[in-house]
Design an enzyme around this catalytic site. Structure first.
Site, PDB file in Angstrom:
ATOM      1  N   LYS A   1     -26.254  38.429  32.661  1.00 18.68           N
ATOM      2  CA  LYS A   1     -25.043  39.239  32.646  1.00 18.68           C
ATOM      3  C   LYS A   1     -24.471  39.366  34.049  1.00 18.68           C
ATOM      4  O   LYS A   1     -25.174  39.730  34.993  1.00 18.68           O
ATOM      5  CB  LYS A   1     -25.368  40.630  32.076  1.00 18.68           C
ATOM      6  CG  LYS A   1     -24.156  41.480  31.729  1.00 18.68           C
ATOM      7  CD  LYS A   1     -24.595  42.758  31.013  1.00 18.68           C
ATOM      8  CE  LYS A   1     -23.419  43.565  30.511  1.00 18.68           C
ATOM      9  NZ  LYS A   1     -23.846  44.786  29.781  1.00 18.68           N
TER      10      LYS A   1
ATOM     11  N   GLU B   1     -28.395  42.176  22.221  1.00 19.78           N
ATOM     12  CA  GLU B   1     -28.540  42.358  23.665  1.00 19.78           C
ATOM     13  C   GLU B   1     -29.896  43.008  23.969  1.00 19.78           C
ATOM     14  O   GLU B   1     -30.313  43.952  23.298  1.00 19.78           O
ATOM     15  CB  GLU B   1     -27.399  43.240  24.174  1.00 19.78           C
ATOM     16  CG  GLU B   1     -27.430  43.526  25.666  1.00 19.78           C
ATOM     17  CD  GLU B   1     -26.259  44.384  26.129  1.00 19.78           C
ATOM     18  OE1 GLU B   1     -26.105  44.545  27.352  1.00 19.78           O
ATOM     19  OE2 GLU B   1     -25.492  44.891  25.271  1.00 19.78           O
TER      20      GLU B   1
ATOM     21  N   CYS C   1     -21.984  41.716  25.897  1.00 19.72           N
ATOM     22  CA  CYS C   1     -21.320  43.012  25.803  1.00 19.72           C
ATOM     23  C   CYS C   1     -20.006  43.008  26.597  1.00 19.72           C
ATOM     24  O   CYS C   1     -19.135  42.196  26.342  1.00 19.72           O
ATOM     25  CB  CYS C   1     -22.290  44.116  26.249  1.00 19.72           C
ATOM     26  SG  CYS C   1     -21.891  45.746  25.555  1.00 19.72           S
TER      27      CYS C   1
END
Length: 315
Positions: free
Chosen positions: A136, A45, A170
């Site tokens: 994200k 990430e 995540c």
């Protein structure tokens, strides 16, 4: 579809807010992965240019500091525009090594304000072409001060000769509807770059593998205080922390939930694994979450994939 695939996973960190450091590490690890015979290489990430673990950016409820704004500006300068000069450079690395590259990046908005940052994944093909990106959907906790929210237009799945690649970043992986949207696109290799090094994250990887009947590849940074520039305005935020700020935990899980490569902790490294893609279809024999195990007569999910914008210019 090709059945045999060797993949590699990076567990490392660049110098925080140093784009050149990150790009050099991408090139170095790509060369290592090529020498190992890998065809797909996954980075953590926001590898470009780092996850600012522990930094507050001088933010409190109702106030921000000048020093925090200066650190944010430094982060902004280390971000990349997609597509742009930096993605072209990453494309050259992919072309030189013949790899599919999946890289977590801090993306700078290149279309509207130019100031908003996003936590994104980019997919680059072995011919150097930018194949797609994912932003994200919901930055977690204090991340929301740094990154904007993505939308449904980047729920990206990439077709390759060895199967379909896609994933979430995540804690997006804890969003059941987001997972279902990607399952419905037929993901065979699930990419889960993360900053979560807790034991509970491993349970998440195994659950997704069992639920999606897909391979799951998770890549995390191994971060020490030595990767933080000492001249950061907010360096004092981590001064009292342990030397290891993130222990890693990168791993590869098979489509029935078993580890192909167990999690790596407390060191930098390159994980290499051989995937038998025939096992994906075999694993879906008794459970196919978007196929025979779905109940469209009972449940329905609508996904809005149109790009969202506040202003629409019409000629």
């Amino acid at each position: 579809m090709e059945h045999q695939l060797r993949i590699a996973v990076v567990q490392a960190a660049p110098v925080l807010f140093d784009k050149e450091s990150a790009l050099e590490k991408v090139a170095d690890y790509a060369a290592q992965a090529r020498n190992e015979g890998a065809r797909l290489l996954v980075f953590p990430e926001v590898f470009v240019s780092g996850y600012p673990r522990g930094l507050t950016f001088g933010a409190r409820v109702g106030s921000r500091t000048v020093e925090g704004r200066e650190d944010f500006a430094r982060y902004w300068r280390s971000a990349i525009v997609i597509p742009g000069e930096d993605t072209s450079r990453l494309g050259e690395i992919a072309r030189e090594t013949g790899l599919y590259l999946v890289i977590g990046v801090v993306e700078r908005d290149g279309e509207f304000s130019g100031a908003t940052l996003y936590n994104s994944i980019i997919y680059i093909g072995p011919d150097g072409e930018l194949l797609g990106k994912h932003r994200k959907l919901v930055p977690t906790g204090s991340e929301r001060l740094l990154w904007g929210q993505g939308d449904g237009s980047t729920l990206t799945v990439i077709d390759t000769p060895f199967g379909r690649i896609g994933g979430l970043i995540c804690w997006e992986n804890y969003m059941p509807l987001a997972r279902m949207a990607l399952y419905a696109k037929g993901v065979d290799i699930w990419i889960a770059p993360t900053a979560d090094s807790r034991d509970t994250w491993q349970a998440t990887l195994q659950h997704i593998a069992c639920e999606g009947r897909c391979y799951v590849i998770s890549s995390n940074q191994f971060v020490t205080k030595s990767t933080y520039p000492s001249d950061l305005q907010g360096y004092g935020d981590i001064a009292g922390d342990e030397q290891i700020l993130c222990r890693g935990g990168s791993a590869v899980v098979g489509p029935l939930g078993e580890y192909i490569v167990k999690p790596l902790f407390n060191e930098e490294g390159l994980l290499v694994a051989d995937l038998d893609m025939a096992l994906v279809a075999q694993s879906r024999f008794d459970f196919d979450v978007a196929g025979h195990y779905s109940r469209p007569d009972v449940f329905e999910l609508t996904v809005h994939e149109t790009k969202q914008t506040i202003v629409n210019f019409k000629g």
